[in-house]
Design a protein around this motif. Structure first.
Motif, PDB file in Angstrom:
ATOM      1  N   ARG A  56       0.831  -1.203   0.000  1.00 48.71           N
ATOM      2  CA  ARG A  56       0.000   0.000   0.000  1.00 48.71           C
ATOM      3  C   ARG A  56       0.869   1.258   0.000  1.00 48.71           C
ATOM      4  N   ILE A  57       1.927   1.253   0.794  1.00 47.20           N
ATOM      5  CA  ILE A  57       2.838   2.405   0.828  1.00 47.20           C
ATOM      6  C   ILE A  57       3.515   2.586  -0.530  1.00 47.20           C
ATOM      7  N   SER A 116       1.059   4.017  -3.117  1.00 48.50           N
ATOM      8  CA  SER A 116       0.305   5.212  -2.739  1.00 48.50           C
ATOM      9  C   SER A 116       0.571   6.379  -3.697  1.00 48.50           C
ATOM     10  N   LYS A 117      -0.493   7.082  -4.053  1.00 49.63           N
ATOM     11  CA  LYS A 117      -0.373   8.268  -4.900  1.00 49.63           C
ATOM     12  C   LYS A 117      -0.328   9.548  -4.072  1.00 49.63           C
ATOM     13  N   THR A 118      -0.627   9.426  -2.792  1.00 44.51           N
ATOM     14  CA  THR A 118      -0.689  10.621  -1.939  1.00 44.51           C
ATOM     15  C   THR A 118       0.552  10.801  -1.077  1.00 44.51           C
ATOM     16  N   LEU A 119       1.213   9.697  -0.712  1.00 42.19           N
ATOM     17  CA  LEU A 119       2.414   9.805   0.107  1.00 42.19           C
ATOM     18  C   LEU A 119       3.579  10.340  -0.720  1.00 42.19           C
ATOM     19  N   HIS A 148       4.588   5.261   8.431  1.00 34.99           N
ATOM     20  CA  HIS A 148       3.462   5.711   7.615  1.00 34.99           C
ATOM     21  C   HIS A 148       2.105   5.251   8.132  1.00 34.99           C
TER      22      HIS A 148
END
Length: 490
Positions: free
Chosen positions: A297-298, A301-304, A353
Protein backbone atom coordinates in the motif's frame (compact mmCIF):
# COMPACT_ATOMS: atom_id res chain seq x y z
CA UNK A 1 20.96 21.99 34.78
CA UNK A 2 19.15 23.41 31.72
CA UNK A 3 15.83 21.78 30.86
CA UNK A 4 16.98 20.43 27.51
CA UNK A 5 20.00 18.77 29.15
CA UNK A 6 17.73 17.14 31.70
CA UNK A 7 15.56 15.80 28.86
CA UNK A 8 18.63 14.42 27.08
CA UNK A 9 19.90 12.79 30.28
CA UNK A 10 16.52 11.23 31.01
CA UNK A 11 16.25 9.96 27.44
CA UNK A 12 19.72 8.37 27.49
CA UNK A 13 19.02 6.81 30.88
CA UNK A 14 15.82 5.30 29.49
CA UNK A 15 17.69 3.81 26.53
CA UNK A 16 20.39 2.45 28.84
CA UNK A 17 17.85 0.74 31.09
CA UNK A 18 16.02 -0.66 28.07
CA UNK A 19 19.33 -1.93 26.65
CA UNK A 20 20.20 -3.75 29.88
CA UNK A 21 16.72 -5.29 30.17
CA UNK A 22 16.58 -6.36 26.52
CA UNK A 23 20.12 -7.77 26.65
CA UNK A 24 19.20 -9.92 29.63
CA UNK A 25 15.98 -11.04 27.97
CA UNK A 26 17.61 -11.91 24.66
CA UNK A 27 20.44 -13.66 26.50
CA UNK A 28 17.90 -15.97 28.15
CA UNK A 29 16.49 -16.72 24.68
CA UNK A 30 19.92 -17.33 23.19
CA UNK A 31 20.69 -19.85 25.93
CA UNK A 32 17.83 -22.05 24.67
CA UNK A 33 19.91 -22.87 21.57
CA UNK A 34 22.91 -25.27 21.75
CA UNK A 35 26.39 -23.99 21.01
CA UNK A 36 27.23 -23.65 17.33
CA UNK A 37 30.68 -23.94 15.72
CA UNK A 38 30.12 -20.78 13.67
CA UNK A 39 29.49 -18.70 16.78
CA UNK A 40 32.12 -20.36 18.95
CA UNK A 41 34.71 -19.56 16.27
CA UNK A 42 34.06 -15.85 16.83
CA UNK A 43 34.80 -16.38 20.53
CA UNK A 44 38.07 -18.20 19.73
CA UNK A 45 39.10 -15.43 17.34
CA UNK A 46 38.38 -12.81 19.99
CA UNK A 47 40.49 -14.71 22.52
CA UNK A 48 43.37 -14.84 20.03
CA UNK A 49 43.11 -11.07 19.51
CA UNK A 50 43.29 -10.54 23.27
CA UNK A 51 46.40 -12.76 23.33
CA UNK A 52 48.11 -10.29 20.99
CA UNK A 53 47.21 -11.56 17.50
CA UNK A 54 45.35 -8.32 16.69
CA UNK A 55 45.01 -8.93 12.94
CA UNK A 56 44.33 -12.67 13.35
CA UNK A 57 47.46 -13.65 11.43
CA UNK A 58 47.25 -17.23 10.18
CA UNK A 59 43.45 -17.44 10.42
CA UNK A 60 41.14 -18.49 7.62
CA UNK A 61 37.90 -16.72 8.44
CA UNK A 62 34.43 -17.11 6.94
CA UNK A 63 32.89 -15.94 3.67
CA UNK A 64 33.33 -12.43 5.13
CA UNK A 65 35.69 -11.24 7.89
CA UNK A 66 33.00 -10.02 10.33
CA UNK A 67 35.98 -8.49 12.16
CA UNK A 68 34.45 -5.21 13.35
CA UNK A 69 30.80 -6.22 13.30
CA UNK A 70 30.93 -9.53 15.20
CA UNK A 71 34.42 -10.38 16.49
CA UNK A 72 35.32 -7.04 18.10
CA UNK A 73 32.18 -6.98 20.30
CA UNK A 74 33.44 -10.18 21.94
CA UNK A 75 36.90 -8.61 22.26
CA UNK A 76 35.49 -5.53 24.01
CA UNK A 77 33.30 -7.47 26.46
CA UNK A 78 35.93 -10.09 27.31
CA UNK A 79 38.66 -7.48 27.48
CA UNK A 80 36.68 -5.41 29.96
CA UNK A 81 35.23 -8.17 32.13
CA UNK A 82 37.42 -11.22 31.59
CA UNK A 83 36.28 -14.45 30.01
CA UNK A 84 33.09 -16.23 31.05
CA UNK A 85 31.14 -18.73 29.00
CA UNK A 86 27.94 -16.73 29.41
CA UNK A 87 29.48 -14.07 27.12
CA UNK A 88 28.85 -16.51 24.28
CA UNK A 89 25.16 -15.74 24.83
CA UNK A 90 25.50 -12.18 26.10
CA UNK A 91 27.28 -10.59 23.12
CA UNK A 92 24.68 -11.70 20.51
CA UNK A 93 21.97 -10.55 22.93
CA UNK A 94 23.60 -7.12 23.21
CA UNK A 95 23.83 -6.82 19.42
CA UNK A 96 20.16 -7.65 19.01
CA UNK A 97 19.15 -5.29 21.82
CA UNK A 98 21.17 -2.54 20.13
CA UNK A 99 19.49 -3.26 16.78
CA UNK A 100 16.00 -3.08 18.29
CA UNK A 101 16.70 0.15 20.21
CA UNK A 102 18.37 1.80 17.22
CA UNK A 103 15.36 0.89 15.08
CA UNK A 104 13.11 2.38 17.75
CA UNK A 105 15.23 5.53 17.86
CA UNK A 106 15.16 5.82 14.08
CA UNK A 107 11.38 5.48 14.17
CA UNK A 108 11.17 8.28 16.74
CA UNK A 109 13.43 10.51 14.63
CA UNK A 110 11.55 9.90 11.38
CA UNK A 111 8.03 9.93 12.81
CA UNK A 112 7.75 10.92 16.49
CA UNK A 113 4.09 9.91 16.52
CA UNK A 114 4.66 6.82 14.39
CA UNK A 115 3.28 3.38 15.18
CA UNK A 116 6.53 2.06 16.67
CA UNK A 117 4.77 -1.07 17.93
CA UNK A 118 5.32 -2.62 14.47
CA UNK A 119 8.89 -3.25 15.66
CA UNK A 120 7.48 -6.23 17.57
CA UNK A 121 7.80 -8.09 14.24
CA UNK A 122 11.55 -8.29 14.83
CA UNK A 123 11.87 -7.45 18.55
CA UNK A 124 9.77 -10.46 19.61
CA UNK A 125 11.54 -13.38 17.91
CA UNK A 126 10.03 -16.80 17.43
CA UNK A 127 12.10 -19.91 18.18
CA UNK A 128 13.26 -19.86 14.56
CA UNK A 129 14.08 -16.16 14.85
CA UNK A 130 16.27 -16.91 17.87
CA UNK A 131 18.21 -19.42 15.77
CA UNK A 132 18.94 -16.94 12.97
CA UNK A 133 19.46 -13.74 14.98
CA UNK A 134 21.06 -14.85 18.25
CA UNK A 135 22.88 -18.17 17.79
CA UNK A 136 24.66 -17.62 15.47
CA UNK A 137 24.39 -13.83 15.26
CA UNK A 138 25.60 -13.64 11.65
CA UNK A 139 25.18 -10.14 10.13
CA UNK A 140 23.59 -8.67 13.28
CA UNK A 141 26.56 -6.39 13.94
CA UNK A 142 26.34 -5.12 10.36
CA UNK A 143 22.65 -4.29 10.85
CA UNK A 144 23.55 -2.30 13.97
CA UNK A 145 26.10 -0.34 11.95
CA UNK A 146 23.62 0.32 9.14
CA UNK A 147 21.01 1.68 11.54
CA UNK A 148 23.62 3.99 13.05
CA UNK A 149 24.43 5.15 9.51
CA UNK A 150 20.75 5.99 8.97
CA UNK A 151 20.68 7.98 12.20
CA UNK A 152 23.76 9.89 11.04
CA UNK A 153 22.06 10.68 7.72
CA UNK A 154 19.10 12.19 9.56
CA UNK A 155 21.46 14.04 11.92
CA UNK A 156 23.31 15.45 8.92
CA UNK A 157 20.04 16.65 7.39
CA UNK A 158 19.38 18.59 10.59
CA UNK A 159 22.86 19.93 11.38
CA UNK A 160 24.78 19.91 8.10
CA UNK A 161 28.20 19.39 9.68
CA UNK A 162 31.28 17.96 8.00
CA UNK A 163 32.05 16.00 11.18
CA UNK A 164 28.83 14.02 10.76
CA UNK A 165 29.74 13.04 7.20
CA UNK A 166 33.22 12.05 8.42
CA UNK A 167 31.79 9.83 11.14
CA UNK A 168 29.31 8.35 8.66
CA UNK A 169 32.05 7.53 6.14
CA UNK A 170 34.41 6.05 8.74
CA UNK A 171 31.69 3.81 10.17
CA UNK A 172 30.53 2.70 6.73
CA UNK A 173 34.08 1.80 5.68
CA UNK A 174 34.49 -0.44 8.73
CA UNK A 175 31.11 -2.09 8.16
CA UNK A 176 31.76 -2.67 4.45
CA UNK A 177 35.21 -4.11 5.15
CA UNK A 178 33.68 -6.50 7.70
CA UNK A 179 30.49 -7.67 6.01
CA UNK A 180 29.60 -7.45 2.33
CA UNK A 181 25.87 -7.63 3.07
CA UNK A 182 26.04 -3.90 3.88
CA UNK A 183 26.27 -3.24 0.14
CA UNK A 184 22.98 -4.97 -0.57
CA UNK A 185 20.95 -3.81 2.43
CA UNK A 186 22.23 -0.22 2.52
CA UNK A 187 24.68 1.10 -0.08
CA UNK A 188 22.96 -0.07 -3.28
CA UNK A 189 19.44 0.75 -2.02
CA UNK A 190 20.49 4.26 -0.95
CA UNK A 191 22.26 4.88 -4.25
CA UNK A 192 19.15 3.65 -6.07
CA UNK A 193 16.88 5.83 -3.93
CA UNK A 194 19.05 8.89 -4.62
CA UNK A 195 18.86 8.07 -8.32
CA UNK A 196 15.05 7.80 -8.23
CA UNK A 197 14.72 11.15 -6.43
CA UNK A 198 17.18 12.79 -8.82
CA UNK A 199 15.17 11.53 -11.77
CA UNK A 200 11.91 12.78 -10.27
CA UNK A 201 13.24 16.27 -9.55
CA UNK A 202 15.54 16.45 -12.61
CA UNK A 203 18.50 17.50 -10.51
CA UNK A 204 21.08 15.74 -8.41
CA UNK A 205 19.68 14.89 -5.00
CA UNK A 206 21.74 13.90 -1.93
CA UNK A 207 24.99 14.52 -3.76
CA UNK A 208 27.16 14.52 -0.63
CA UNK A 209 25.62 11.28 0.53
CA UNK A 210 26.25 9.64 -2.84
CA UNK A 211 29.85 10.85 -2.75
CA UNK A 212 30.36 9.45 0.75
CA UNK A 213 28.91 6.09 -0.31
CA UNK A 214 31.19 5.82 -3.34
CA UNK A 215 34.25 6.90 -1.35
CA UNK A 216 33.40 4.36 1.35
CA UNK A 217 33.16 1.55 -1.21
CA UNK A 218 36.59 2.41 -2.59
CA UNK A 219 38.29 2.86 0.77
CA UNK A 220 36.75 -0.32 2.18
CA UNK A 221 38.17 -2.28 -0.76
CA UNK A 222 41.55 -0.60 -0.23
CA UNK A 223 41.48 -1.44 3.49
CA UNK A 224 40.76 -5.10 2.80
CA UNK A 225 43.56 -5.20 0.22
CA UNK A 226 46.08 -3.63 2.62
CA UNK A 227 45.14 -6.06 5.38
CA UNK A 228 45.38 -9.05 3.03
CA UNK A 229 48.93 -8.06 1.99
CA UNK A 230 50.21 -7.25 5.46
CA UNK A 231 49.86 -10.46 7.40
CA UNK A 232 46.23 -10.19 8.46
CA UNK A 233 43.54 -12.87 8.30
CA UNK A 234 42.60 -14.66 5.08
CA UNK A 235 39.01 -14.72 3.84
CA UNK A 236 38.14 -17.76 1.69
CA UNK A 237 35.06 -15.94 0.37
CA UNK A 238 32.00 -17.28 -1.42
CA UNK A 239 32.09 -19.60 -4.37
CA UNK A 240 31.72 -18.04 -7.81
CA UNK A 241 28.24 -16.53 -7.92
CA UNK A 242 25.91 -17.18 -10.83
CA UNK A 243 22.23 -17.02 -11.64
CA UNK A 244 20.34 -20.05 -10.46
CA UNK A 245 18.84 -22.45 -12.97
CA UNK A 246 15.11 -22.82 -13.38
CA UNK A 247 14.83 -25.79 -11.00
CA UNK A 248 17.01 -24.06 -8.43
CA UNK A 249 14.82 -20.93 -8.55
CA UNK A 250 11.81 -23.11 -7.75
CA UNK A 251 13.69 -24.56 -4.79
CA UNK A 252 14.76 -21.07 -3.66
CA UNK A 253 11.16 -19.86 -3.72
CA UNK A 254 10.15 -22.84 -1.62
CA UNK A 255 12.90 -22.06 0.91
CA UNK A 256 11.91 -18.38 0.85
CA UNK A 257 8.28 -19.11 1.69
CA UNK A 258 9.18 -21.71 4.30
CA UNK A 259 11.88 -19.58 5.94
CA UNK A 260 9.75 -16.43 6.10
CA UNK A 261 6.80 -18.32 7.58
CA UNK A 262 9.05 -19.95 10.16
CA UNK A 263 10.61 -16.59 11.07
CA UNK A 264 7.22 -15.07 11.81
CA UNK A 265 5.86 -18.21 13.49
CA UNK A 266 3.36 -18.62 10.67
CA UNK A 267 4.34 -22.03 9.31
CA UNK A 268 0.95 -23.76 9.29
CA UNK A 269 1.61 -26.50 6.72
CA UNK A 270 1.03 -30.02 7.97
CA UNK A 271 -0.93 -28.90 11.03
CA UNK A 272 -4.56 -29.55 11.82
CA UNK A 273 -6.88 -26.73 10.77
CA UNK A 274 -8.16 -25.77 14.22
CA UNK A 275 -7.51 -23.32 17.03
CA UNK A 276 -5.49 -25.92 18.91
CA UNK A 277 -3.73 -27.20 15.80
CA UNK A 278 -2.72 -24.27 13.60
CA UNK A 279 -4.47 -21.44 15.46
CA UNK A 280 -1.37 -19.56 16.61
CA UNK A 281 0.32 -19.97 13.24
CA UNK A 282 -2.72 -18.64 11.41
CA UNK A 283 -2.80 -15.59 13.69
CA UNK A 284 0.86 -14.97 12.89
CA UNK A 285 0.16 -15.51 9.20
CA UNK A 286 -2.60 -12.89 9.33
CA UNK A 287 -0.23 -10.42 11.01
CA UNK A 288 2.48 -11.05 8.43
CA UNK A 289 0.09 -10.73 5.48
CA UNK A 290 -1.31 -7.53 6.97
CA UNK A 291 2.24 -6.14 7.28
CA UNK A 292 3.03 -7.16 3.70
CA UNK A 293 -0.18 -5.53 2.46
CA UNK A 294 0.80 -2.36 4.33
CA UNK A 295 4.17 -2.22 2.53
CA UNK A 296 2.48 -2.74 -0.87
CA UNK A 297 0.00 0.00 0.00
CA UNK A 298 2.84 2.40 0.83
CA UNK A 299 4.69 1.56 -2.39
CA UNK A 300 1.56 2.10 -4.52
CA UNK A 301 0.31 5.21 -2.74
CA UNK A 302 -0.37 8.27 -4.90
CA UNK A 303 -0.69 10.62 -1.94
CA UNK A 304 2.41 9.80 0.11
CA UNK A 305 5.57 11.72 -0.79
CA UNK A 306 8.21 9.04 -0.48
CA UNK A 307 11.68 10.23 0.52
CA UNK A 308 15.17 8.76 0.52
CA UNK A 309 14.50 6.38 3.39
CA UNK A 310 11.22 5.11 1.92
CA UNK A 311 12.71 4.32 -1.48
CA UNK A 312 15.83 2.80 0.10
CA UNK A 313 13.68 0.57 2.33
CA UNK A 314 11.64 -0.66 -0.64
CA UNK A 315 14.78 -1.23 -2.72
CA UNK A 316 16.44 -3.05 0.19
CA UNK A 317 13.55 -5.50 0.35
CA UNK A 318 13.44 -5.92 -3.42
CA UNK A 319 17.20 -6.35 -3.89
CA UNK A 320 17.68 -8.84 -1.08
CA UNK A 321 14.62 -10.96 -1.84
CA UNK A 322 15.60 -10.94 -5.52
CA UNK A 323 19.19 -11.94 -4.74
CA UNK A 324 17.93 -14.73 -2.50
CA UNK A 325 15.57 -16.05 -5.18
CA UNK A 326 17.86 -15.91 -8.20
CA UNK A 327 21.22 -16.97 -6.72
CA UNK A 328 22.81 -20.27 -5.74
CA UNK A 329 23.07 -19.05 -2.13
CA UNK A 330 20.04 -20.57 -0.34
CA UNK A 331 20.66 -23.94 1.32
CA UNK A 332 17.80 -24.38 3.77
CA UNK A 333 15.37 -22.34 5.85
CA UNK A 334 18.22 -20.96 7.97
CA UNK A 335 19.54 -19.22 4.85
CA UNK A 336 16.73 -16.71 5.23
CA UNK A 337 18.87 -15.05 7.93
CA UNK A 338 19.95 -12.84 5.02
CA UNK A 339 16.46 -11.33 5.02
CA UNK A 340 16.42 -10.10 8.63
CA UNK A 341 17.23 -6.52 7.67
CA UNK A 342 14.41 -6.31 5.10
CA UNK A 343 12.10 -7.32 7.97
CA UNK A 344 13.49 -4.41 10.00
CA UNK A 345 12.95 -2.00 7.11
CA UNK A 346 9.43 -3.34 6.63
CA UNK A 347 8.63 -2.65 10.29
CA UNK A 348 10.11 0.86 10.07
CA UNK A 349 8.16 1.67 6.91
CA UNK A 350 4.93 0.56 8.55
CA UNK A 351 5.73 2.46 11.74
CA UNK A 352 6.53 5.63 9.85
CA UNK A 353 3.46 5.71 7.61
CA UNK A 354 0.79 4.40 9.97
CA UNK A 355 -1.08 7.33 11.46
CA UNK A 356 -3.44 6.42 14.28
CA UNK A 357 -5.36 8.30 16.97
CA UNK A 358 -4.44 7.74 20.61
CA UNK A 359 -6.96 4.91 20.95
CA UNK A 360 -5.60 3.20 17.86
CA UNK A 361 -2.03 3.43 19.14
CA UNK A 362 -3.09 1.94 22.47
CA UNK A 363 -4.78 -0.96 20.67
CA UNK A 364 -1.67 -1.38 18.52
CA UNK A 365 0.55 -1.63 21.59
CA UNK A 366 -1.82 -4.17 23.13
CA UNK A 367 -1.82 -6.15 19.89
CA UNK A 368 1.98 -6.09 19.77
CA UNK A 369 2.07 -7.43 23.34
CA UNK A 370 -0.26 -10.30 22.39
CA UNK A 371 1.82 -11.01 19.29
CA UNK A 372 5.00 -11.10 21.41
CA UNK A 373 3.37 -13.40 23.93
CA UNK A 374 2.43 -15.83 21.17
CA UNK A 375 5.82 -15.58 19.47
CA UNK A 376 8.62 -15.66 22.03
CA UNK A 377 9.74 -19.14 23.18
CA UNK A 378 10.19 -19.98 26.84
CA UNK A 379 13.53 -18.49 27.97
CA UNK A 380 16.28 -20.37 29.78
CA UNK A 381 16.20 -19.05 33.33
CA UNK A 382 19.10 -21.11 34.77
CA UNK A 383 22.06 -20.22 32.59
CA UNK A 384 24.53 -21.85 34.96
CA UNK A 385 22.86 -25.22 34.37
CA UNK A 386 22.93 -24.74 30.60
CA UNK A 387 26.64 -24.00 30.79
CA UNK A 388 27.44 -27.34 32.49
CA UNK A 389 26.09 -29.61 29.80
CA UNK A 390 29.24 -30.28 27.76
CA UNK A 391 29.99 -34.01 28.04
CA UNK A 392 32.55 -34.17 25.22
CA UNK A 393 34.53 -31.17 26.45
CA UNK A 394 34.43 -32.50 30.00
CA UNK A 395 35.68 -35.92 28.91
CA UNK A 396 38.55 -34.38 26.92
CA UNK A 397 39.50 -32.37 29.99
CA UNK A 398 39.29 -35.44 32.24
CA UNK A 399 41.69 -37.29 29.95
CA UNK A 400 44.06 -34.30 29.77
CA UNK A 401 43.62 -33.90 26.01
CA UNK A 402 44.28 -30.36 24.78
CA UNK A 403 44.86 -30.58 21.00
CA UNK A 404 43.09 -32.66 18.38
CA UNK A 405 40.91 -32.82 15.29
CA UNK A 406 37.22 -33.21 14.41
CA UNK A 407 34.78 -32.49 11.55
CA UNK A 408 33.80 -28.82 11.39
CA UNK A 409 30.46 -28.97 13.19
CA UNK A 410 32.01 -30.99 16.03
CA UNK A 411 35.25 -29.01 16.32
CA UNK A 412 34.85 -25.50 17.73
CA UNK A 413 31.57 -26.33 19.48
CA UNK A 414 33.39 -28.78 21.78
CA UNK A 415 36.30 -26.47 22.58
CA UNK A 416 34.36 -24.74 25.40
CA UNK A 417 34.06 -24.20 28.33
CA UNK A 418 37.44 -25.73 29.22
CA UNK A 419 40.13 -24.62 26.72
CA UNK A 420 40.68 -27.41 24.20
CA UNK A 421 41.97 -26.71 20.70
CA UNK A 422 40.13 -28.82 18.12
CA UNK A 423 41.10 -28.19 14.49
CA UNK A 424 38.34 -28.83 11.91
CA UNK A 425 39.08 -31.43 9.22
CA UNK A 426 37.36 -32.68 6.11
CA UNK A 427 36.79 -36.41 5.56
CA UNK A 428 36.88 -37.34 1.88
CA UNK A 429 39.22 -39.41 -0.24
CA UNK A 430 41.77 -38.28 2.33
CA UNK A 431 41.63 -36.45 5.65
CA UNK A 432 42.47 -32.81 4.94
CA UNK A 433 42.57 -29.55 6.89
CA UNK A 434 39.35 -27.56 6.67
CA UNK A 435 40.54 -24.00 6.06
CA UNK A 436 37.41 -22.25 7.24
CA UNK A 437 37.17 -20.54 10.64
CA UNK A 438 40.42 -22.20 11.64
CA UNK A 439 44.08 -21.34 12.16
CA UNK A 440 46.71 -22.84 9.87
CA UNK A 441 49.31 -23.60 12.54
CA UNK A 442 46.79 -25.81 14.35
CA UNK A 443 47.49 -28.47 11.72
CA UNK A 444 51.29 -28.22 11.81
CA UNK A 445 51.31 -28.24 15.63
CA UNK A 446 49.11 -31.32 15.46
CA UNK A 447 47.13 -33.13 18.10
CA UNK A 448 46.74 -36.44 19.87
CA UNK A 449 43.07 -37.25 19.29
CA UNK A 450 40.31 -37.40 16.70
CA UNK A 451 36.66 -36.82 17.53
CA UNK A 452 34.68 -38.65 14.82
CA UNK A 453 31.00 -38.38 14.00
CA UNK A 454 30.63 -41.87 12.46
CA UNK A 455 32.30 -45.32 12.59
CA UNK A 456 33.37 -44.79 8.97
CA UNK A 457 35.31 -41.65 9.95
CA UNK A 458 36.91 -43.52 12.87
CA UNK A 459 37.98 -46.35 10.56
CA UNK A 460 39.43 -43.89 8.04
CA UNK A 461 41.40 -42.06 10.76
CA UNK A 462 42.95 -45.30 12.01
CA UNK A 463 43.79 -46.36 8.47
CA UNK A 464 45.50 -42.99 7.95
CA UNK A 465 47.36 -42.71 11.29
CA UNK A 466 47.51 -46.26 12.58
CA UNK A 467 45.55 -47.98 15.37
CA UNK A 468 44.50 -45.67 18.20
CA UNK A 469 45.61 -46.50 21.74
CA UNK A 470 42.18 -45.58 23.10
CA UNK A 471 38.74 -45.79 21.47
CA UNK A 472 35.59 -44.79 23.35
CA UNK A 473 32.10 -43.52 22.58
CA UNK A 474 31.29 -40.04 23.94
CA UNK A 475 27.86 -38.42 23.59
CA UNK A 476 27.11 -39.98 20.20
CA UNK A 477 30.66 -39.50 18.87
CA UNK A 478 33.75 -41.73 18.74
CA UNK A 479 36.89 -40.50 20.48
CA UNK A 480 40.22 -41.86 19.21
CA UNK A 481 43.38 -41.16 21.20
CA UNK A 482 46.97 -41.82 20.12
CA UNK A 483 50.21 -41.89 22.12
CA UNK A 484 51.88 -39.76 19.43
CA UNK A 485 51.34 -36.34 17.87
CA UNK A 486 49.42 -36.38 14.60
CA UNK A 487 49.91 -33.63 12.01
CA UNK A 488 48.19 -32.74 8.76
CA UNK A 489 50.05 -31.10 5.85
CA UNK A 490 48.60 -28.24 3.80
Amino acid sequence: MPVFLKKISTSWLGYLVAFVVLSGFYMSLAATVPLNSDSVSAVLEAQDILHGNVLLHGWDLSTEPYYVTEILPYVVVVGLAGWHLSFYYLVPAMLMAAMVLLAFRLCRVMAPRGAWFFLALVAAPTAFGVQVMLIPCIHMGAYVGVLVCWLLIFAQNQRGRVAVWSAFTALLILCLASDDIVKYCFVFPVLGAAGVLSGQKRRLEHGWLVLCLLVSLGLAHALKTVLAHNGAFHVPGLWTMSFAGQERIGYNLSVLVSGVLHFFGAYFFGKEFSLLGSGTELVHLAVFLLALWGVVRIARSKTLRLDLFDYAALLCMGIMVGAFTFSQLPIDDASTRYLVFPYVMMALLLARHTVLPATGRALGVAGAAVYAGLSVPAPALHLWQTNRNFPINMELTRLGLTQGFAPYWSAAVNSLPNPVRIAPVEFGADIKPFHFLSKRDWYTQGGTFFLCDTPAQAAQAQTRFGPASRVEPVDGHILLVWDKTLTLPG
